[in-house]
Motif scaffolding. Structure first.
Motif, short mmCIF file in Angstrom:
data_model
loop_
_atom_site.label_atom_id
_atom_site.label_comp_id
_atom_site.label_asym_id
_atom_site.label_seq_id
_atom_site.Cartn_x
_atom_site.Cartn_y
_atom_site.Cartn_z
N GLY A 49 -20.74 -31.79 1.49
CA GLY A 49 -21.17 -31.25 2.78
C GLY A 49 -20.10 -30.41 3.41
N GLU A 50 -18.89 -30.92 3.46
CA GLU A 50 -17.77 -30.16 4.03
C GLU A 50 -17.47 -28.92 3.20
OE1 GLU A 50 -17.38 -34.35 5.47
OE2 GLU A 50 -17.82 -33.38 3.56
N VAL A 51 -17.64 -29.04 1.88
CA VAL A 51 -17.37 -27.91 0.98
C VAL A 51 -18.37 -26.79 1.21
CG1 VAL A 51 -17.40 -27.17 -1.43
CG2 VAL A 51 -16.23 -29.27 -0.77
N GLU A 52 -19.67 -27.14 1.24
CA GLU A 52 -20.71 -26.12 1.39
C GLU A 52 -20.65 -25.44 2.76
OE1 GLU A 52 -24.33 -28.14 0.60
OE2 GLU A 52 -23.96 -28.32 -1.55
N GLN A 53 -20.20 -26.16 3.76
CA GLN A 53 -20.10 -25.60 5.11
C GLN A 53 -18.81 -24.79 5.30
OE1 GLN A 53 -20.58 -28.80 7.94
NE2 GLN A 53 -22.53 -29.45 7.03
N GLY A 54 -17.96 -24.78 4.30
CA GLY A 54 -16.72 -24.01 4.38
C GLY A 54 -15.68 -24.65 5.26
N HIS A 55 -15.72 -26.00 5.36
CA HIS A 55 -14.74 -26.72 6.18
C HIS A 55 -13.63 -27.38 5.34
CE1 HIS A 55 -17.13 -25.92 9.59
NE2 HIS A 55 -18.10 -26.78 9.30
N LEU A 56 -13.78 -27.34 4.02
CA LEU A 56 -12.81 -28.05 3.17
C LEU A 56 -12.55 -27.27 1.90
CD1 LEU A 56 -11.12 -30.66 2.67
CD2 LEU A 56 -13.13 -31.59 1.47
N ALA A 57 -11.27 -27.09 1.60
CA ALA A 57 -10.83 -26.53 0.33
C ALA A 57 -10.18 -27.65 -0.48
CB ALA A 57 -9.84 -25.39 0.56
N VAL A 58 -10.56 -27.72 -1.75
CA VAL A 58 -10.03 -28.77 -2.63
C VAL A 58 -9.20 -28.10 -3.71
CG1 VAL A 58 -10.55 -30.75 -4.09
CG2 VAL A 58 -12.06 -30.20 -2.15
N LEU A 59 -7.92 -28.47 -3.77
CA LEU A 59 -7.02 -27.85 -4.74
C LEU A 59 -6.42 -28.91 -5.66
CD1 LEU A 59 -7.21 -25.60 -2.50
CD2 LEU A 59 -4.86 -24.98 -3.14
N GLY A 60 -5.98 -28.43 -6.81
CA GLY A 60 -5.23 -29.26 -7.74
C GLY A 60 -3.90 -28.59 -8.04
N ALA A 61 -2.82 -29.40 -8.23
CA ALA A 61 -1.50 -28.82 -8.47
C ALA A 61 -0.72 -29.68 -9.45
CB ALA A 61 -0.75 -28.67 -7.15
N PHE A 62 0.32 -29.06 -9.99
CA PHE A 62 1.18 -29.76 -10.96
C PHE A 62 2.63 -29.53 -10.57
CE2 PHE A 62 3.54 -29.86 -15.02
CZ PHE A 62 3.16 -31.12 -15.51
N TYR A 63 3.35 -30.62 -10.30
CA TYR A 63 4.76 -30.52 -9.94
C TYR A 63 5.57 -30.65 -11.22
CZ TYR A 63 9.29 -31.95 -7.99
OH TYR A 63 10.62 -32.04 -7.69
N ASP A 64 6.16 -29.54 -11.63
CA ASP A 64 6.78 -29.45 -12.95
C ASP A 64 8.30 -29.55 -12.85
OD1 ASP A 64 7.21 -29.06 -15.62
OD2 ASP A 64 6.63 -26.94 -15.65
N PHE A 65 8.83 -30.77 -12.69
CA PHE A 65 10.29 -30.90 -12.60
C PHE A 65 10.97 -30.89 -13.96
CE2 PHE A 65 8.48 -35.24 -12.27
CZ PHE A 65 9.05 -35.84 -13.37
N ARG A 66 10.19 -30.83 -15.04
CA ARG A 66 10.78 -30.70 -16.39
C ARG A 66 10.59 -29.30 -16.96
NH1 ARG A 66 9.61 -35.35 -20.60
NH2 ARG A 66 7.82 -33.97 -20.90
N ASN A 67 9.93 -28.44 -16.21
CA ASN A 67 9.66 -27.06 -16.66
C ASN A 67 8.82 -27.05 -17.94
OD1 ASN A 67 9.75 -24.28 -16.42
ND2 ASN A 67 11.69 -24.06 -17.56
N ASP A 68 7.84 -27.95 -18.00
CA ASP A 68 6.96 -28.00 -19.18
C ASP A 68 6.08 -26.77 -19.28
OD1 ASP A 68 7.93 -30.48 -19.97
OD2 ASP A 68 6.45 -31.60 -18.77
N LEU A 69 5.74 -26.15 -18.15
CA LEU A 69 4.87 -24.97 -18.16
C LEU A 69 5.67 -23.67 -18.13
CD1 LEU A 69 2.01 -26.14 -15.75
CD2 LEU A 69 2.21 -26.40 -18.24
N ARG A 70 6.96 -23.76 -18.23
CA ARG A 70 7.86 -22.62 -18.34
C ARG A 70 7.76 -21.66 -17.14
NH1 ARG A 70 9.11 -25.86 -21.48
NH2 ARG A 70 9.70 -25.61 -23.66
N GLN A 71 7.61 -22.20 -15.97
CA GLN A 71 7.58 -21.38 -14.76
C GLN A 71 8.72 -21.74 -13.82
OE1 GLN A 71 3.76 -20.73 -12.85
NE2 GLN A 71 2.66 -21.24 -14.75
N GLY A 72 9.61 -22.58 -14.32
CA GLY A 72 10.77 -22.95 -13.52
C GLY A 72 10.74 -24.43 -13.19
N ALA A 73 11.88 -25.09 -13.38
CA ALA A 73 11.99 -26.53 -13.10
C ALA A 73 11.81 -26.79 -11.61
CB ALA A 73 13.34 -27.05 -13.57
N GLY A 74 10.94 -27.70 -11.30
CA GLY A 74 10.70 -28.08 -9.91
C GLY A 74 9.62 -27.28 -9.23
#
Length: 355
Positions: free
Chosen positions: A298-323
């Motif tokens: 309901g909140e999503v369809e009404q444009g009141h809520l954005a749902v995001l996913g993230a990855f905190y890469d302190f080992r630089n596993d994705l090669r975009q920089g440690a941390g």
């Protein structure tokens, strides 16, 4: 001849009469002593007298003077106690040795039997000496000190940093949120100690409504997440996974031997067995975003809520920089190029299923 017969007759009479007639014989001897001196006859009492009269009715037994005098002298002497001399020698009485300790007491069933047992033990075992406790090691296997040292150091650090924090913030600063919290985002992170709010927000106080559990899950913290979204009305809900997540490693392996409460929380992490830990963490984040979109549709369809996913890469596993904190899911969109485009355009409320 008459004297000899008289003596033998007297001995025979003494043997036959025995103990019962002994007293009568003694009385007769006493009478015989006096008449012997005056020439008077002595008459024996009882059966012996009758027997003597029958054998020689015309004769009277007269004791000679010497015999009468000897018997009188014997009576005058004090009688010595008779000593029995048994034919069979008795064995010597056994020697009774004195007991070494007090004798045990007899107790009724259920009585103080333990006291009797203690009495029988004159010697008790010496208590074992108490060994001194080993000195606290300076470091454990994790590079920290002992438990006491760790606690002391942690408390010292917490109090010191709090004092420093107070020194850099006036009373006016605290008045801004003294009566009400107004966070902008509900953030669900893993409980891992390597993941803290300052990695994503230097001013997280009254800005991030933090929810932490193992595996940064919605299912195991649903009430807290719902409170942030529907009561604090945060327009952003973000799930943050991280490198080398222990919950992901456990959920992708056999965790049957872990404690029941831990197994219960791992069971809601839906990833394949044996998956790579980084891929498993990214997949888990996508699953959480999908579950949240369904729950808060309901909140999503009404444009009141954005749902995001993230990855905190302190080992630089994705090669975009440690941390680096990398956005890996935007309202269901997982293509990195598309995510960058939507973020650049500010399309945070556009969902992939709305295409």
């Amino acid at each position: 001849m008459n004297k000899t017969w008289q003596i033998r007759s007297l001995q025979a009479a003494a043997v036959v009469l025995g103990g019962g007639l002994l007293a009568a014989l003694v009385q007769a001897e006493e009478k015989a002593a006096a008449p012997a001196e005056h020439g008077k006859p002595i008459v024996l009492p009882g059966k012996q007298a009758a027997s003597a009269a029958a054998e020689s009715p015309s004769k009277t037994i007269v004791l000679p003077g010497k015999l009468a005098a000897s018997m009188a002298a014997a009576r005058a002497k004090p009688k010595e106690p008779e000593i029995l001399q048994p034919e069979v020698k008795q064995a010597a009485a056994p020697q009774v040795k004195a007991p070494l300790g007090p004798s045990p007491e007899v107790h009724a069933p259920g009585g103080a039997a333990h006291a009797a047992k203690r009495t029988l033990k004159p010697h008790r075992a010496k208590p074992k000496p108490v060994l001194p406790k080993p000195a606290e090691s300076s470091h454990d296997e994790h590079g920290h000190g002992s438990e006491v040292q760790q606690v002391r150091a942690a408390v010292t650090t917490i109090l010191h940093d709090n004092t420093d924090y107070m020194a850099h913030h006036s009373a006016t600063y605290f008045k801004t949120f003294a009566d009400k919290q107004t966070p902008r985002a509900t953030v669900v992170t893993c409980s891992d100690s390597r993941v803290q709010s300052e990695v994503m927000d230097k001013g997280a106080v009254n800005d991030l409504f933090m929810v932490r559990d193992i595996g940064n899950q919605l299912a195991t913290a649903e009430g807290s997440v719902e409170y942030g979204v529907r009561h604090l009305h945060t327009p952003l809900l973000i799930f943050v996974g991280h490198s080398a997540c222990g919950a992901i490693k456990a959920a992708s392996a056999d965790y049957g031997k872990l404690e029941p409460a831990i197994r219960k929380e791992l069971a809601t992490i839906n990833i394949p067995q044996g998956i790579d830990p980084t891929d498993g963490a990214l997949l888990n984040v996508n699953n959480q975003v999908e579950s949240a979109i369904l729950k808060f549709s309901g909140e999503v369809e009404q444009g009141h809520l954005a749902v995001l996913g993230a990855f905190y890469d302190f080992r630089n596993d994705l090669r975009q920089g440690a941390g680096k904190l990398i956005i890996t899911n935007l309202n269901g969109e997982t293509e990195p190029a598309r995510i960058r485009e939507l973020m650049k355009q500010g399309q945070y409320f556009k969902y992939s299923f709305m295409r």
